[in-house]
Design a protein around this motif. Structure first.
Motif, PDB file in Angstrom:
ATOM      1  N   SER A 130       0.844  -1.203   0.000  1.00 50.96           N
ATOM      2  CA  SER A 130       0.000   0.000   0.000  1.00 50.96           C
ATOM      3  C   SER A 130       0.871   1.241   0.000  1.00 50.96           C
ATOM      4  CB  SER A 130      -0.907  -0.004   1.251  1.00 50.96           C
ATOM      5  OG  SER A 130      -0.095   0.037   2.408  1.00 50.96           O
ATOM      6  N   GLY A 131       0.230   2.395  -0.255  1.00 47.46           N
ATOM      7  CA  GLY A 131       0.957   3.672  -0.168  1.00 47.46           C
ATOM      8  C   GLY A 131       2.037   3.791  -1.228  1.00 47.46           C
ATOM      9  N   PHE A 132       3.141   4.420  -0.835  1.00 50.27           N
ATOM     10  CA  PHE A 132       4.195   4.742  -1.810  1.00 50.27           C
ATOM     11  C   PHE A 132       4.811   3.479  -2.420  1.00 50.27           C
ATOM     12  CE2 PHE A 132       6.886   7.382  -4.053  1.00 50.27           C
ATOM     13  CZ  PHE A 132       8.228   7.117  -3.847  1.00 50.27           C
ATOM     14  N   VAL A 133       4.946   2.413  -1.613  1.00 44.81           N
ATOM     15  CA  VAL A 133       5.539   1.176  -2.150  1.00 44.81           C
ATOM     16  C   VAL A 133       4.633   0.591  -3.240  1.00 44.81           C
ATOM     17  CG1 VAL A 133       6.337  -1.148  -1.583  1.00 44.81           C
ATOM     18  CG2 VAL A 133       6.756   0.723   0.021  1.00 44.81           C
ATOM     19  N   ALA A 134       3.299   0.663  -3.005  1.00 46.65           N
ATOM     20  CA  ALA A 134       2.359   0.180  -4.035  1.00 46.65           C
ATOM     21  C   ALA A 134       2.487   1.034  -5.294  1.00 46.65           C
ATOM     22  CB  ALA A 134       0.929   0.228  -3.491  1.00 46.65           C
ATOM     23  N   ARG A 135       2.735   2.331  -5.100  1.00 45.65           N
ATOM     24  CA  ARG A 135       2.885   3.242  -6.237  1.00 45.65           C
ATOM     25  C   ARG A 135       4.122   2.857  -7.069  1.00 45.65           C
ATOM     26  NH1 ARG A 135       1.035   8.048  -7.892  1.00 45.65           N
ATOM     27  NH2 ARG A 135      -0.272   8.277  -6.024  1.00 45.65           N
ATOM     28  N   ILE A 136       5.231   2.600  -6.383  1.00 44.20           N
ATOM     29  CA  ILE A 136       6.452   2.208  -7.100  1.00 44.20           C
ATOM     30  C   ILE A 136       6.196   0.907  -7.874  1.00 44.20           C
ATOM     31  CG2 ILE A 136       8.865   1.500  -6.869  1.00 44.20           C
ATOM     32  CD1 ILE A 136       8.992   3.155  -4.287  1.00 44.20           C
ATOM     33  N   PHE A 137       5.574  -0.081  -7.194  1.00 44.96           N
ATOM     34  CA  PHE A 137       5.308  -1.375  -7.855  1.00 44.96           C
ATOM     35  C   PHE A 137       4.505  -1.156  -9.147  1.00 44.96           C
ATOM     36  CE2 PHE A 137       5.248  -6.043  -7.201  1.00 44.96           C
ATOM     37  CZ  PHE A 137       4.369  -6.417  -8.204  1.00 44.96           C
ATOM     38  N   GLN A 138       3.458  -0.335  -9.065  1.00 47.22           N
ATOM     39  CA  GLN A 138       2.613  -0.103 -10.239  1.00 47.22           C
ATOM     40  C   GLN A 138       3.366   0.635 -11.347  1.00 47.22           C
ATOM     41  OE1 GLN A 138      -1.712   0.953  -9.039  1.00 47.22           O
ATOM     42  NE2 GLN A 138      -0.572   1.033  -7.110  1.00 47.22           N
ATOM     43  N   HIS A 139       4.239   1.579 -10.956  1.00 48.81           N
ATOM     44  CA  HIS A 139       5.042   2.316 -11.935  1.00 48.81           C
ATOM     45  C   HIS A 139       5.984   1.348 -12.666  1.00 48.81           C
ATOM     46  CE1 HIS A 139       7.456   5.959 -13.245  1.00 48.81           C
ATOM     47  NE2 HIS A 139       8.282   4.967 -13.485  1.00 48.81           N
ATOM     48  N   GLU A 140       6.664   0.497 -11.891  1.00 49.78           N
ATOM     49  CA  GLU A 140       7.628  -0.445 -12.509  1.00 49.78           C
ATOM     50  C   GLU A 140       6.893  -1.528 -13.303  1.00 49.78           C
ATOM     51  OE1 GLU A 140      10.291   1.983 -10.678  1.00 49.78           O
ATOM     52  OE2 GLU A 140      10.395   0.697 -12.437  1.00 49.78           O
ATOM     53  N   PHE A 141       5.736  -1.986 -12.769  1.00 46.15           N
ATOM     54  CA  PHE A 141       4.940  -3.017 -13.455  1.00 46.15           C
ATOM     55  C   PHE A 141       4.531  -2.501 -14.835  1.00 46.15           C
ATOM     56  CE2 PHE A 141       2.500  -6.877 -13.391  1.00 46.15           C
ATOM     57  CZ  PHE A 141       1.343  -6.634 -14.105  1.00 46.15           C
ATOM     58  N   ASP A 142       4.168  -1.202 -14.880  1.00 45.57           N
ATOM     59  CA  ASP A 142       3.820  -0.572 -16.173  1.00 45.57           C
ATOM     60  C   ASP A 142       4.989  -0.701 -17.162  1.00 45.57           C
ATOM     61  OD1 ASP A 142       1.244   0.253 -15.633  1.00 45.57           O
ATOM     62  OD2 ASP A 142       1.728   2.376 -15.363  1.00 45.57           O
ATOM     63  N   HIS A 143       6.214  -0.440 -16.681  1.00 42.73           N
ATOM     64  CA  HIS A 143       7.385  -0.510 -17.568  1.00 42.73           C
ATOM     65  C   HIS A 143       7.493  -1.881 -18.233  1.00 42.73           C
ATOM     66  CE1 HIS A 143       9.470   3.291 -17.312  1.00 42.73           C
ATOM     67  NE2 HIS A 143       9.547   3.262 -15.989  1.00 42.73           N
ATOM     68  N   LEU A 144       7.106  -2.940 -17.492  1.00 46.45           N
ATOM     69  CA  LEU A 144       7.222  -4.306 -18.053  1.00 46.45           C
ATOM     70  C   LEU A 144       6.168  -4.554 -19.123  1.00 46.45           C
ATOM     71  CD1 LEU A 144       7.958  -6.430 -14.846  1.00 46.45           C
ATOM     72  CD2 LEU A 144       9.499  -5.010 -16.219  1.00 46.45           C
ATOM     73  N   GLN A 145       5.093  -3.711 -19.091  1.00 42.63           N
ATOM     74  CA  GLN A 145       4.040  -3.854 -20.126  1.00 42.63           C
ATOM     75  C   GLN A 145       4.264  -2.854 -21.261  1.00 42.63           C
ATOM     76  OE1 GLN A 145       2.468  -6.384 -18.716  1.00 42.63           O
ATOM     77  NE2 GLN A 145       3.421  -5.812 -16.759  1.00 42.63           N
ATOM     78  N   GLY A 146       5.397  -2.115 -21.196  1.00 47.13           N
ATOM     79  CA  GLY A 146       5.667  -1.137 -22.254  1.00 47.13           C
ATOM     80  C   GLY A 146       4.905   0.165 -22.068  1.00 47.13           C
ATOM     81  N   ILE A 147       4.466   0.414 -20.802  1.00 48.73           N
ATOM     82  CA  ILE A 147       3.709   1.639 -20.502  1.00 48.73           C
ATOM     83  C   ILE A 147       4.598   2.590 -19.694  1.00 48.73           C
ATOM     84  CG2 ILE A 147       1.700   2.581 -19.270  1.00 48.73           C
ATOM     85  CD1 ILE A 147       0.406  -0.238 -19.624  1.00 48.73           C
TER      86      ILE A 147
END
Ligand code: K2U
Ligand code: ZN
Length: 154
Positions: A130-147
């Protein structure tokens, strides 16, 4: 240090490949990504950003000028990640991207997410973030999808 791909390079818009071999080379790549991220004062970095199309990233939250309440956590290598569940709530927050230097923008992210991923030794982990760590995960996860942030600007 590895060179960081800048927005516009094709690798940033590709779907990254799953990691299937957990060998010493993978350890070396994780070490090199960590060093590159730390030198750039980042809180995360994804393999495509260092020109490796692999489903792998590092998240390393630490208190910083934009998120003074960010938790201090040991850098975590995340491989073949899945997002299993998300909270209803989304929170807008400022993000930057090592591949979009000098750009900052507001991005809405889920407040909390249930994730499943493999660590550097191939062990499966499953947890809620949750919080900032969840934000980082979602940002990096996007990179793996080319987003990238450009596609997320709202
Ligand atoms: O480009 C990247 O993936 C690394 C980003 C990760 C990030 C994720 C979520 C929110 C902000 C950044 C870099 O850490 S950009 C540098 C930075 C560091 C702390 C806060 C904002 C930007
Ligand atoms: Zn980024």
């Amino acid at each position: 240090m590895l060179s960081i791909a800048i927005y516009g390079e094709k690798i940033l818009n590709q779907q990254a490949e799953p990691v299937t071999v957990f060998d010493n080379q993978l350890h070396t790549l994780a070490d090199d990504m960590l060093a590159t991220m730390q030198q750039a004062h980042g809180v995360g970095i994804a393999a495509p950003q260092v020109h490796r199309s692999l489903q792998m990233f590092i998240m390393a939250s630490n208190p910083n000028s934009r998120y003074s309440d960010a938790p201090m956590m040991a850098p975590q290598v995340v491989i073949n990640p899945q997002i299993l569940q998300t909270s209803v709530e989304q929170i807008r927050g400022e993000e930057g991207c090592l591949s979009l230097p000098q750009e900052r923008c507001q991005v809405a992210r889920f407040e909390s997410i249930e994730v499943r991923y493999q660590d550097i030794s191939g062990e499966w982990c499953q947890e809620w973030l949750s919080g900032f760590v969840a934000r980082i995960f979602q940002h990096e996860f996007d990179h793996l999808q080319g987003i990238t942030l450009r596609e997320r600007m709202s």
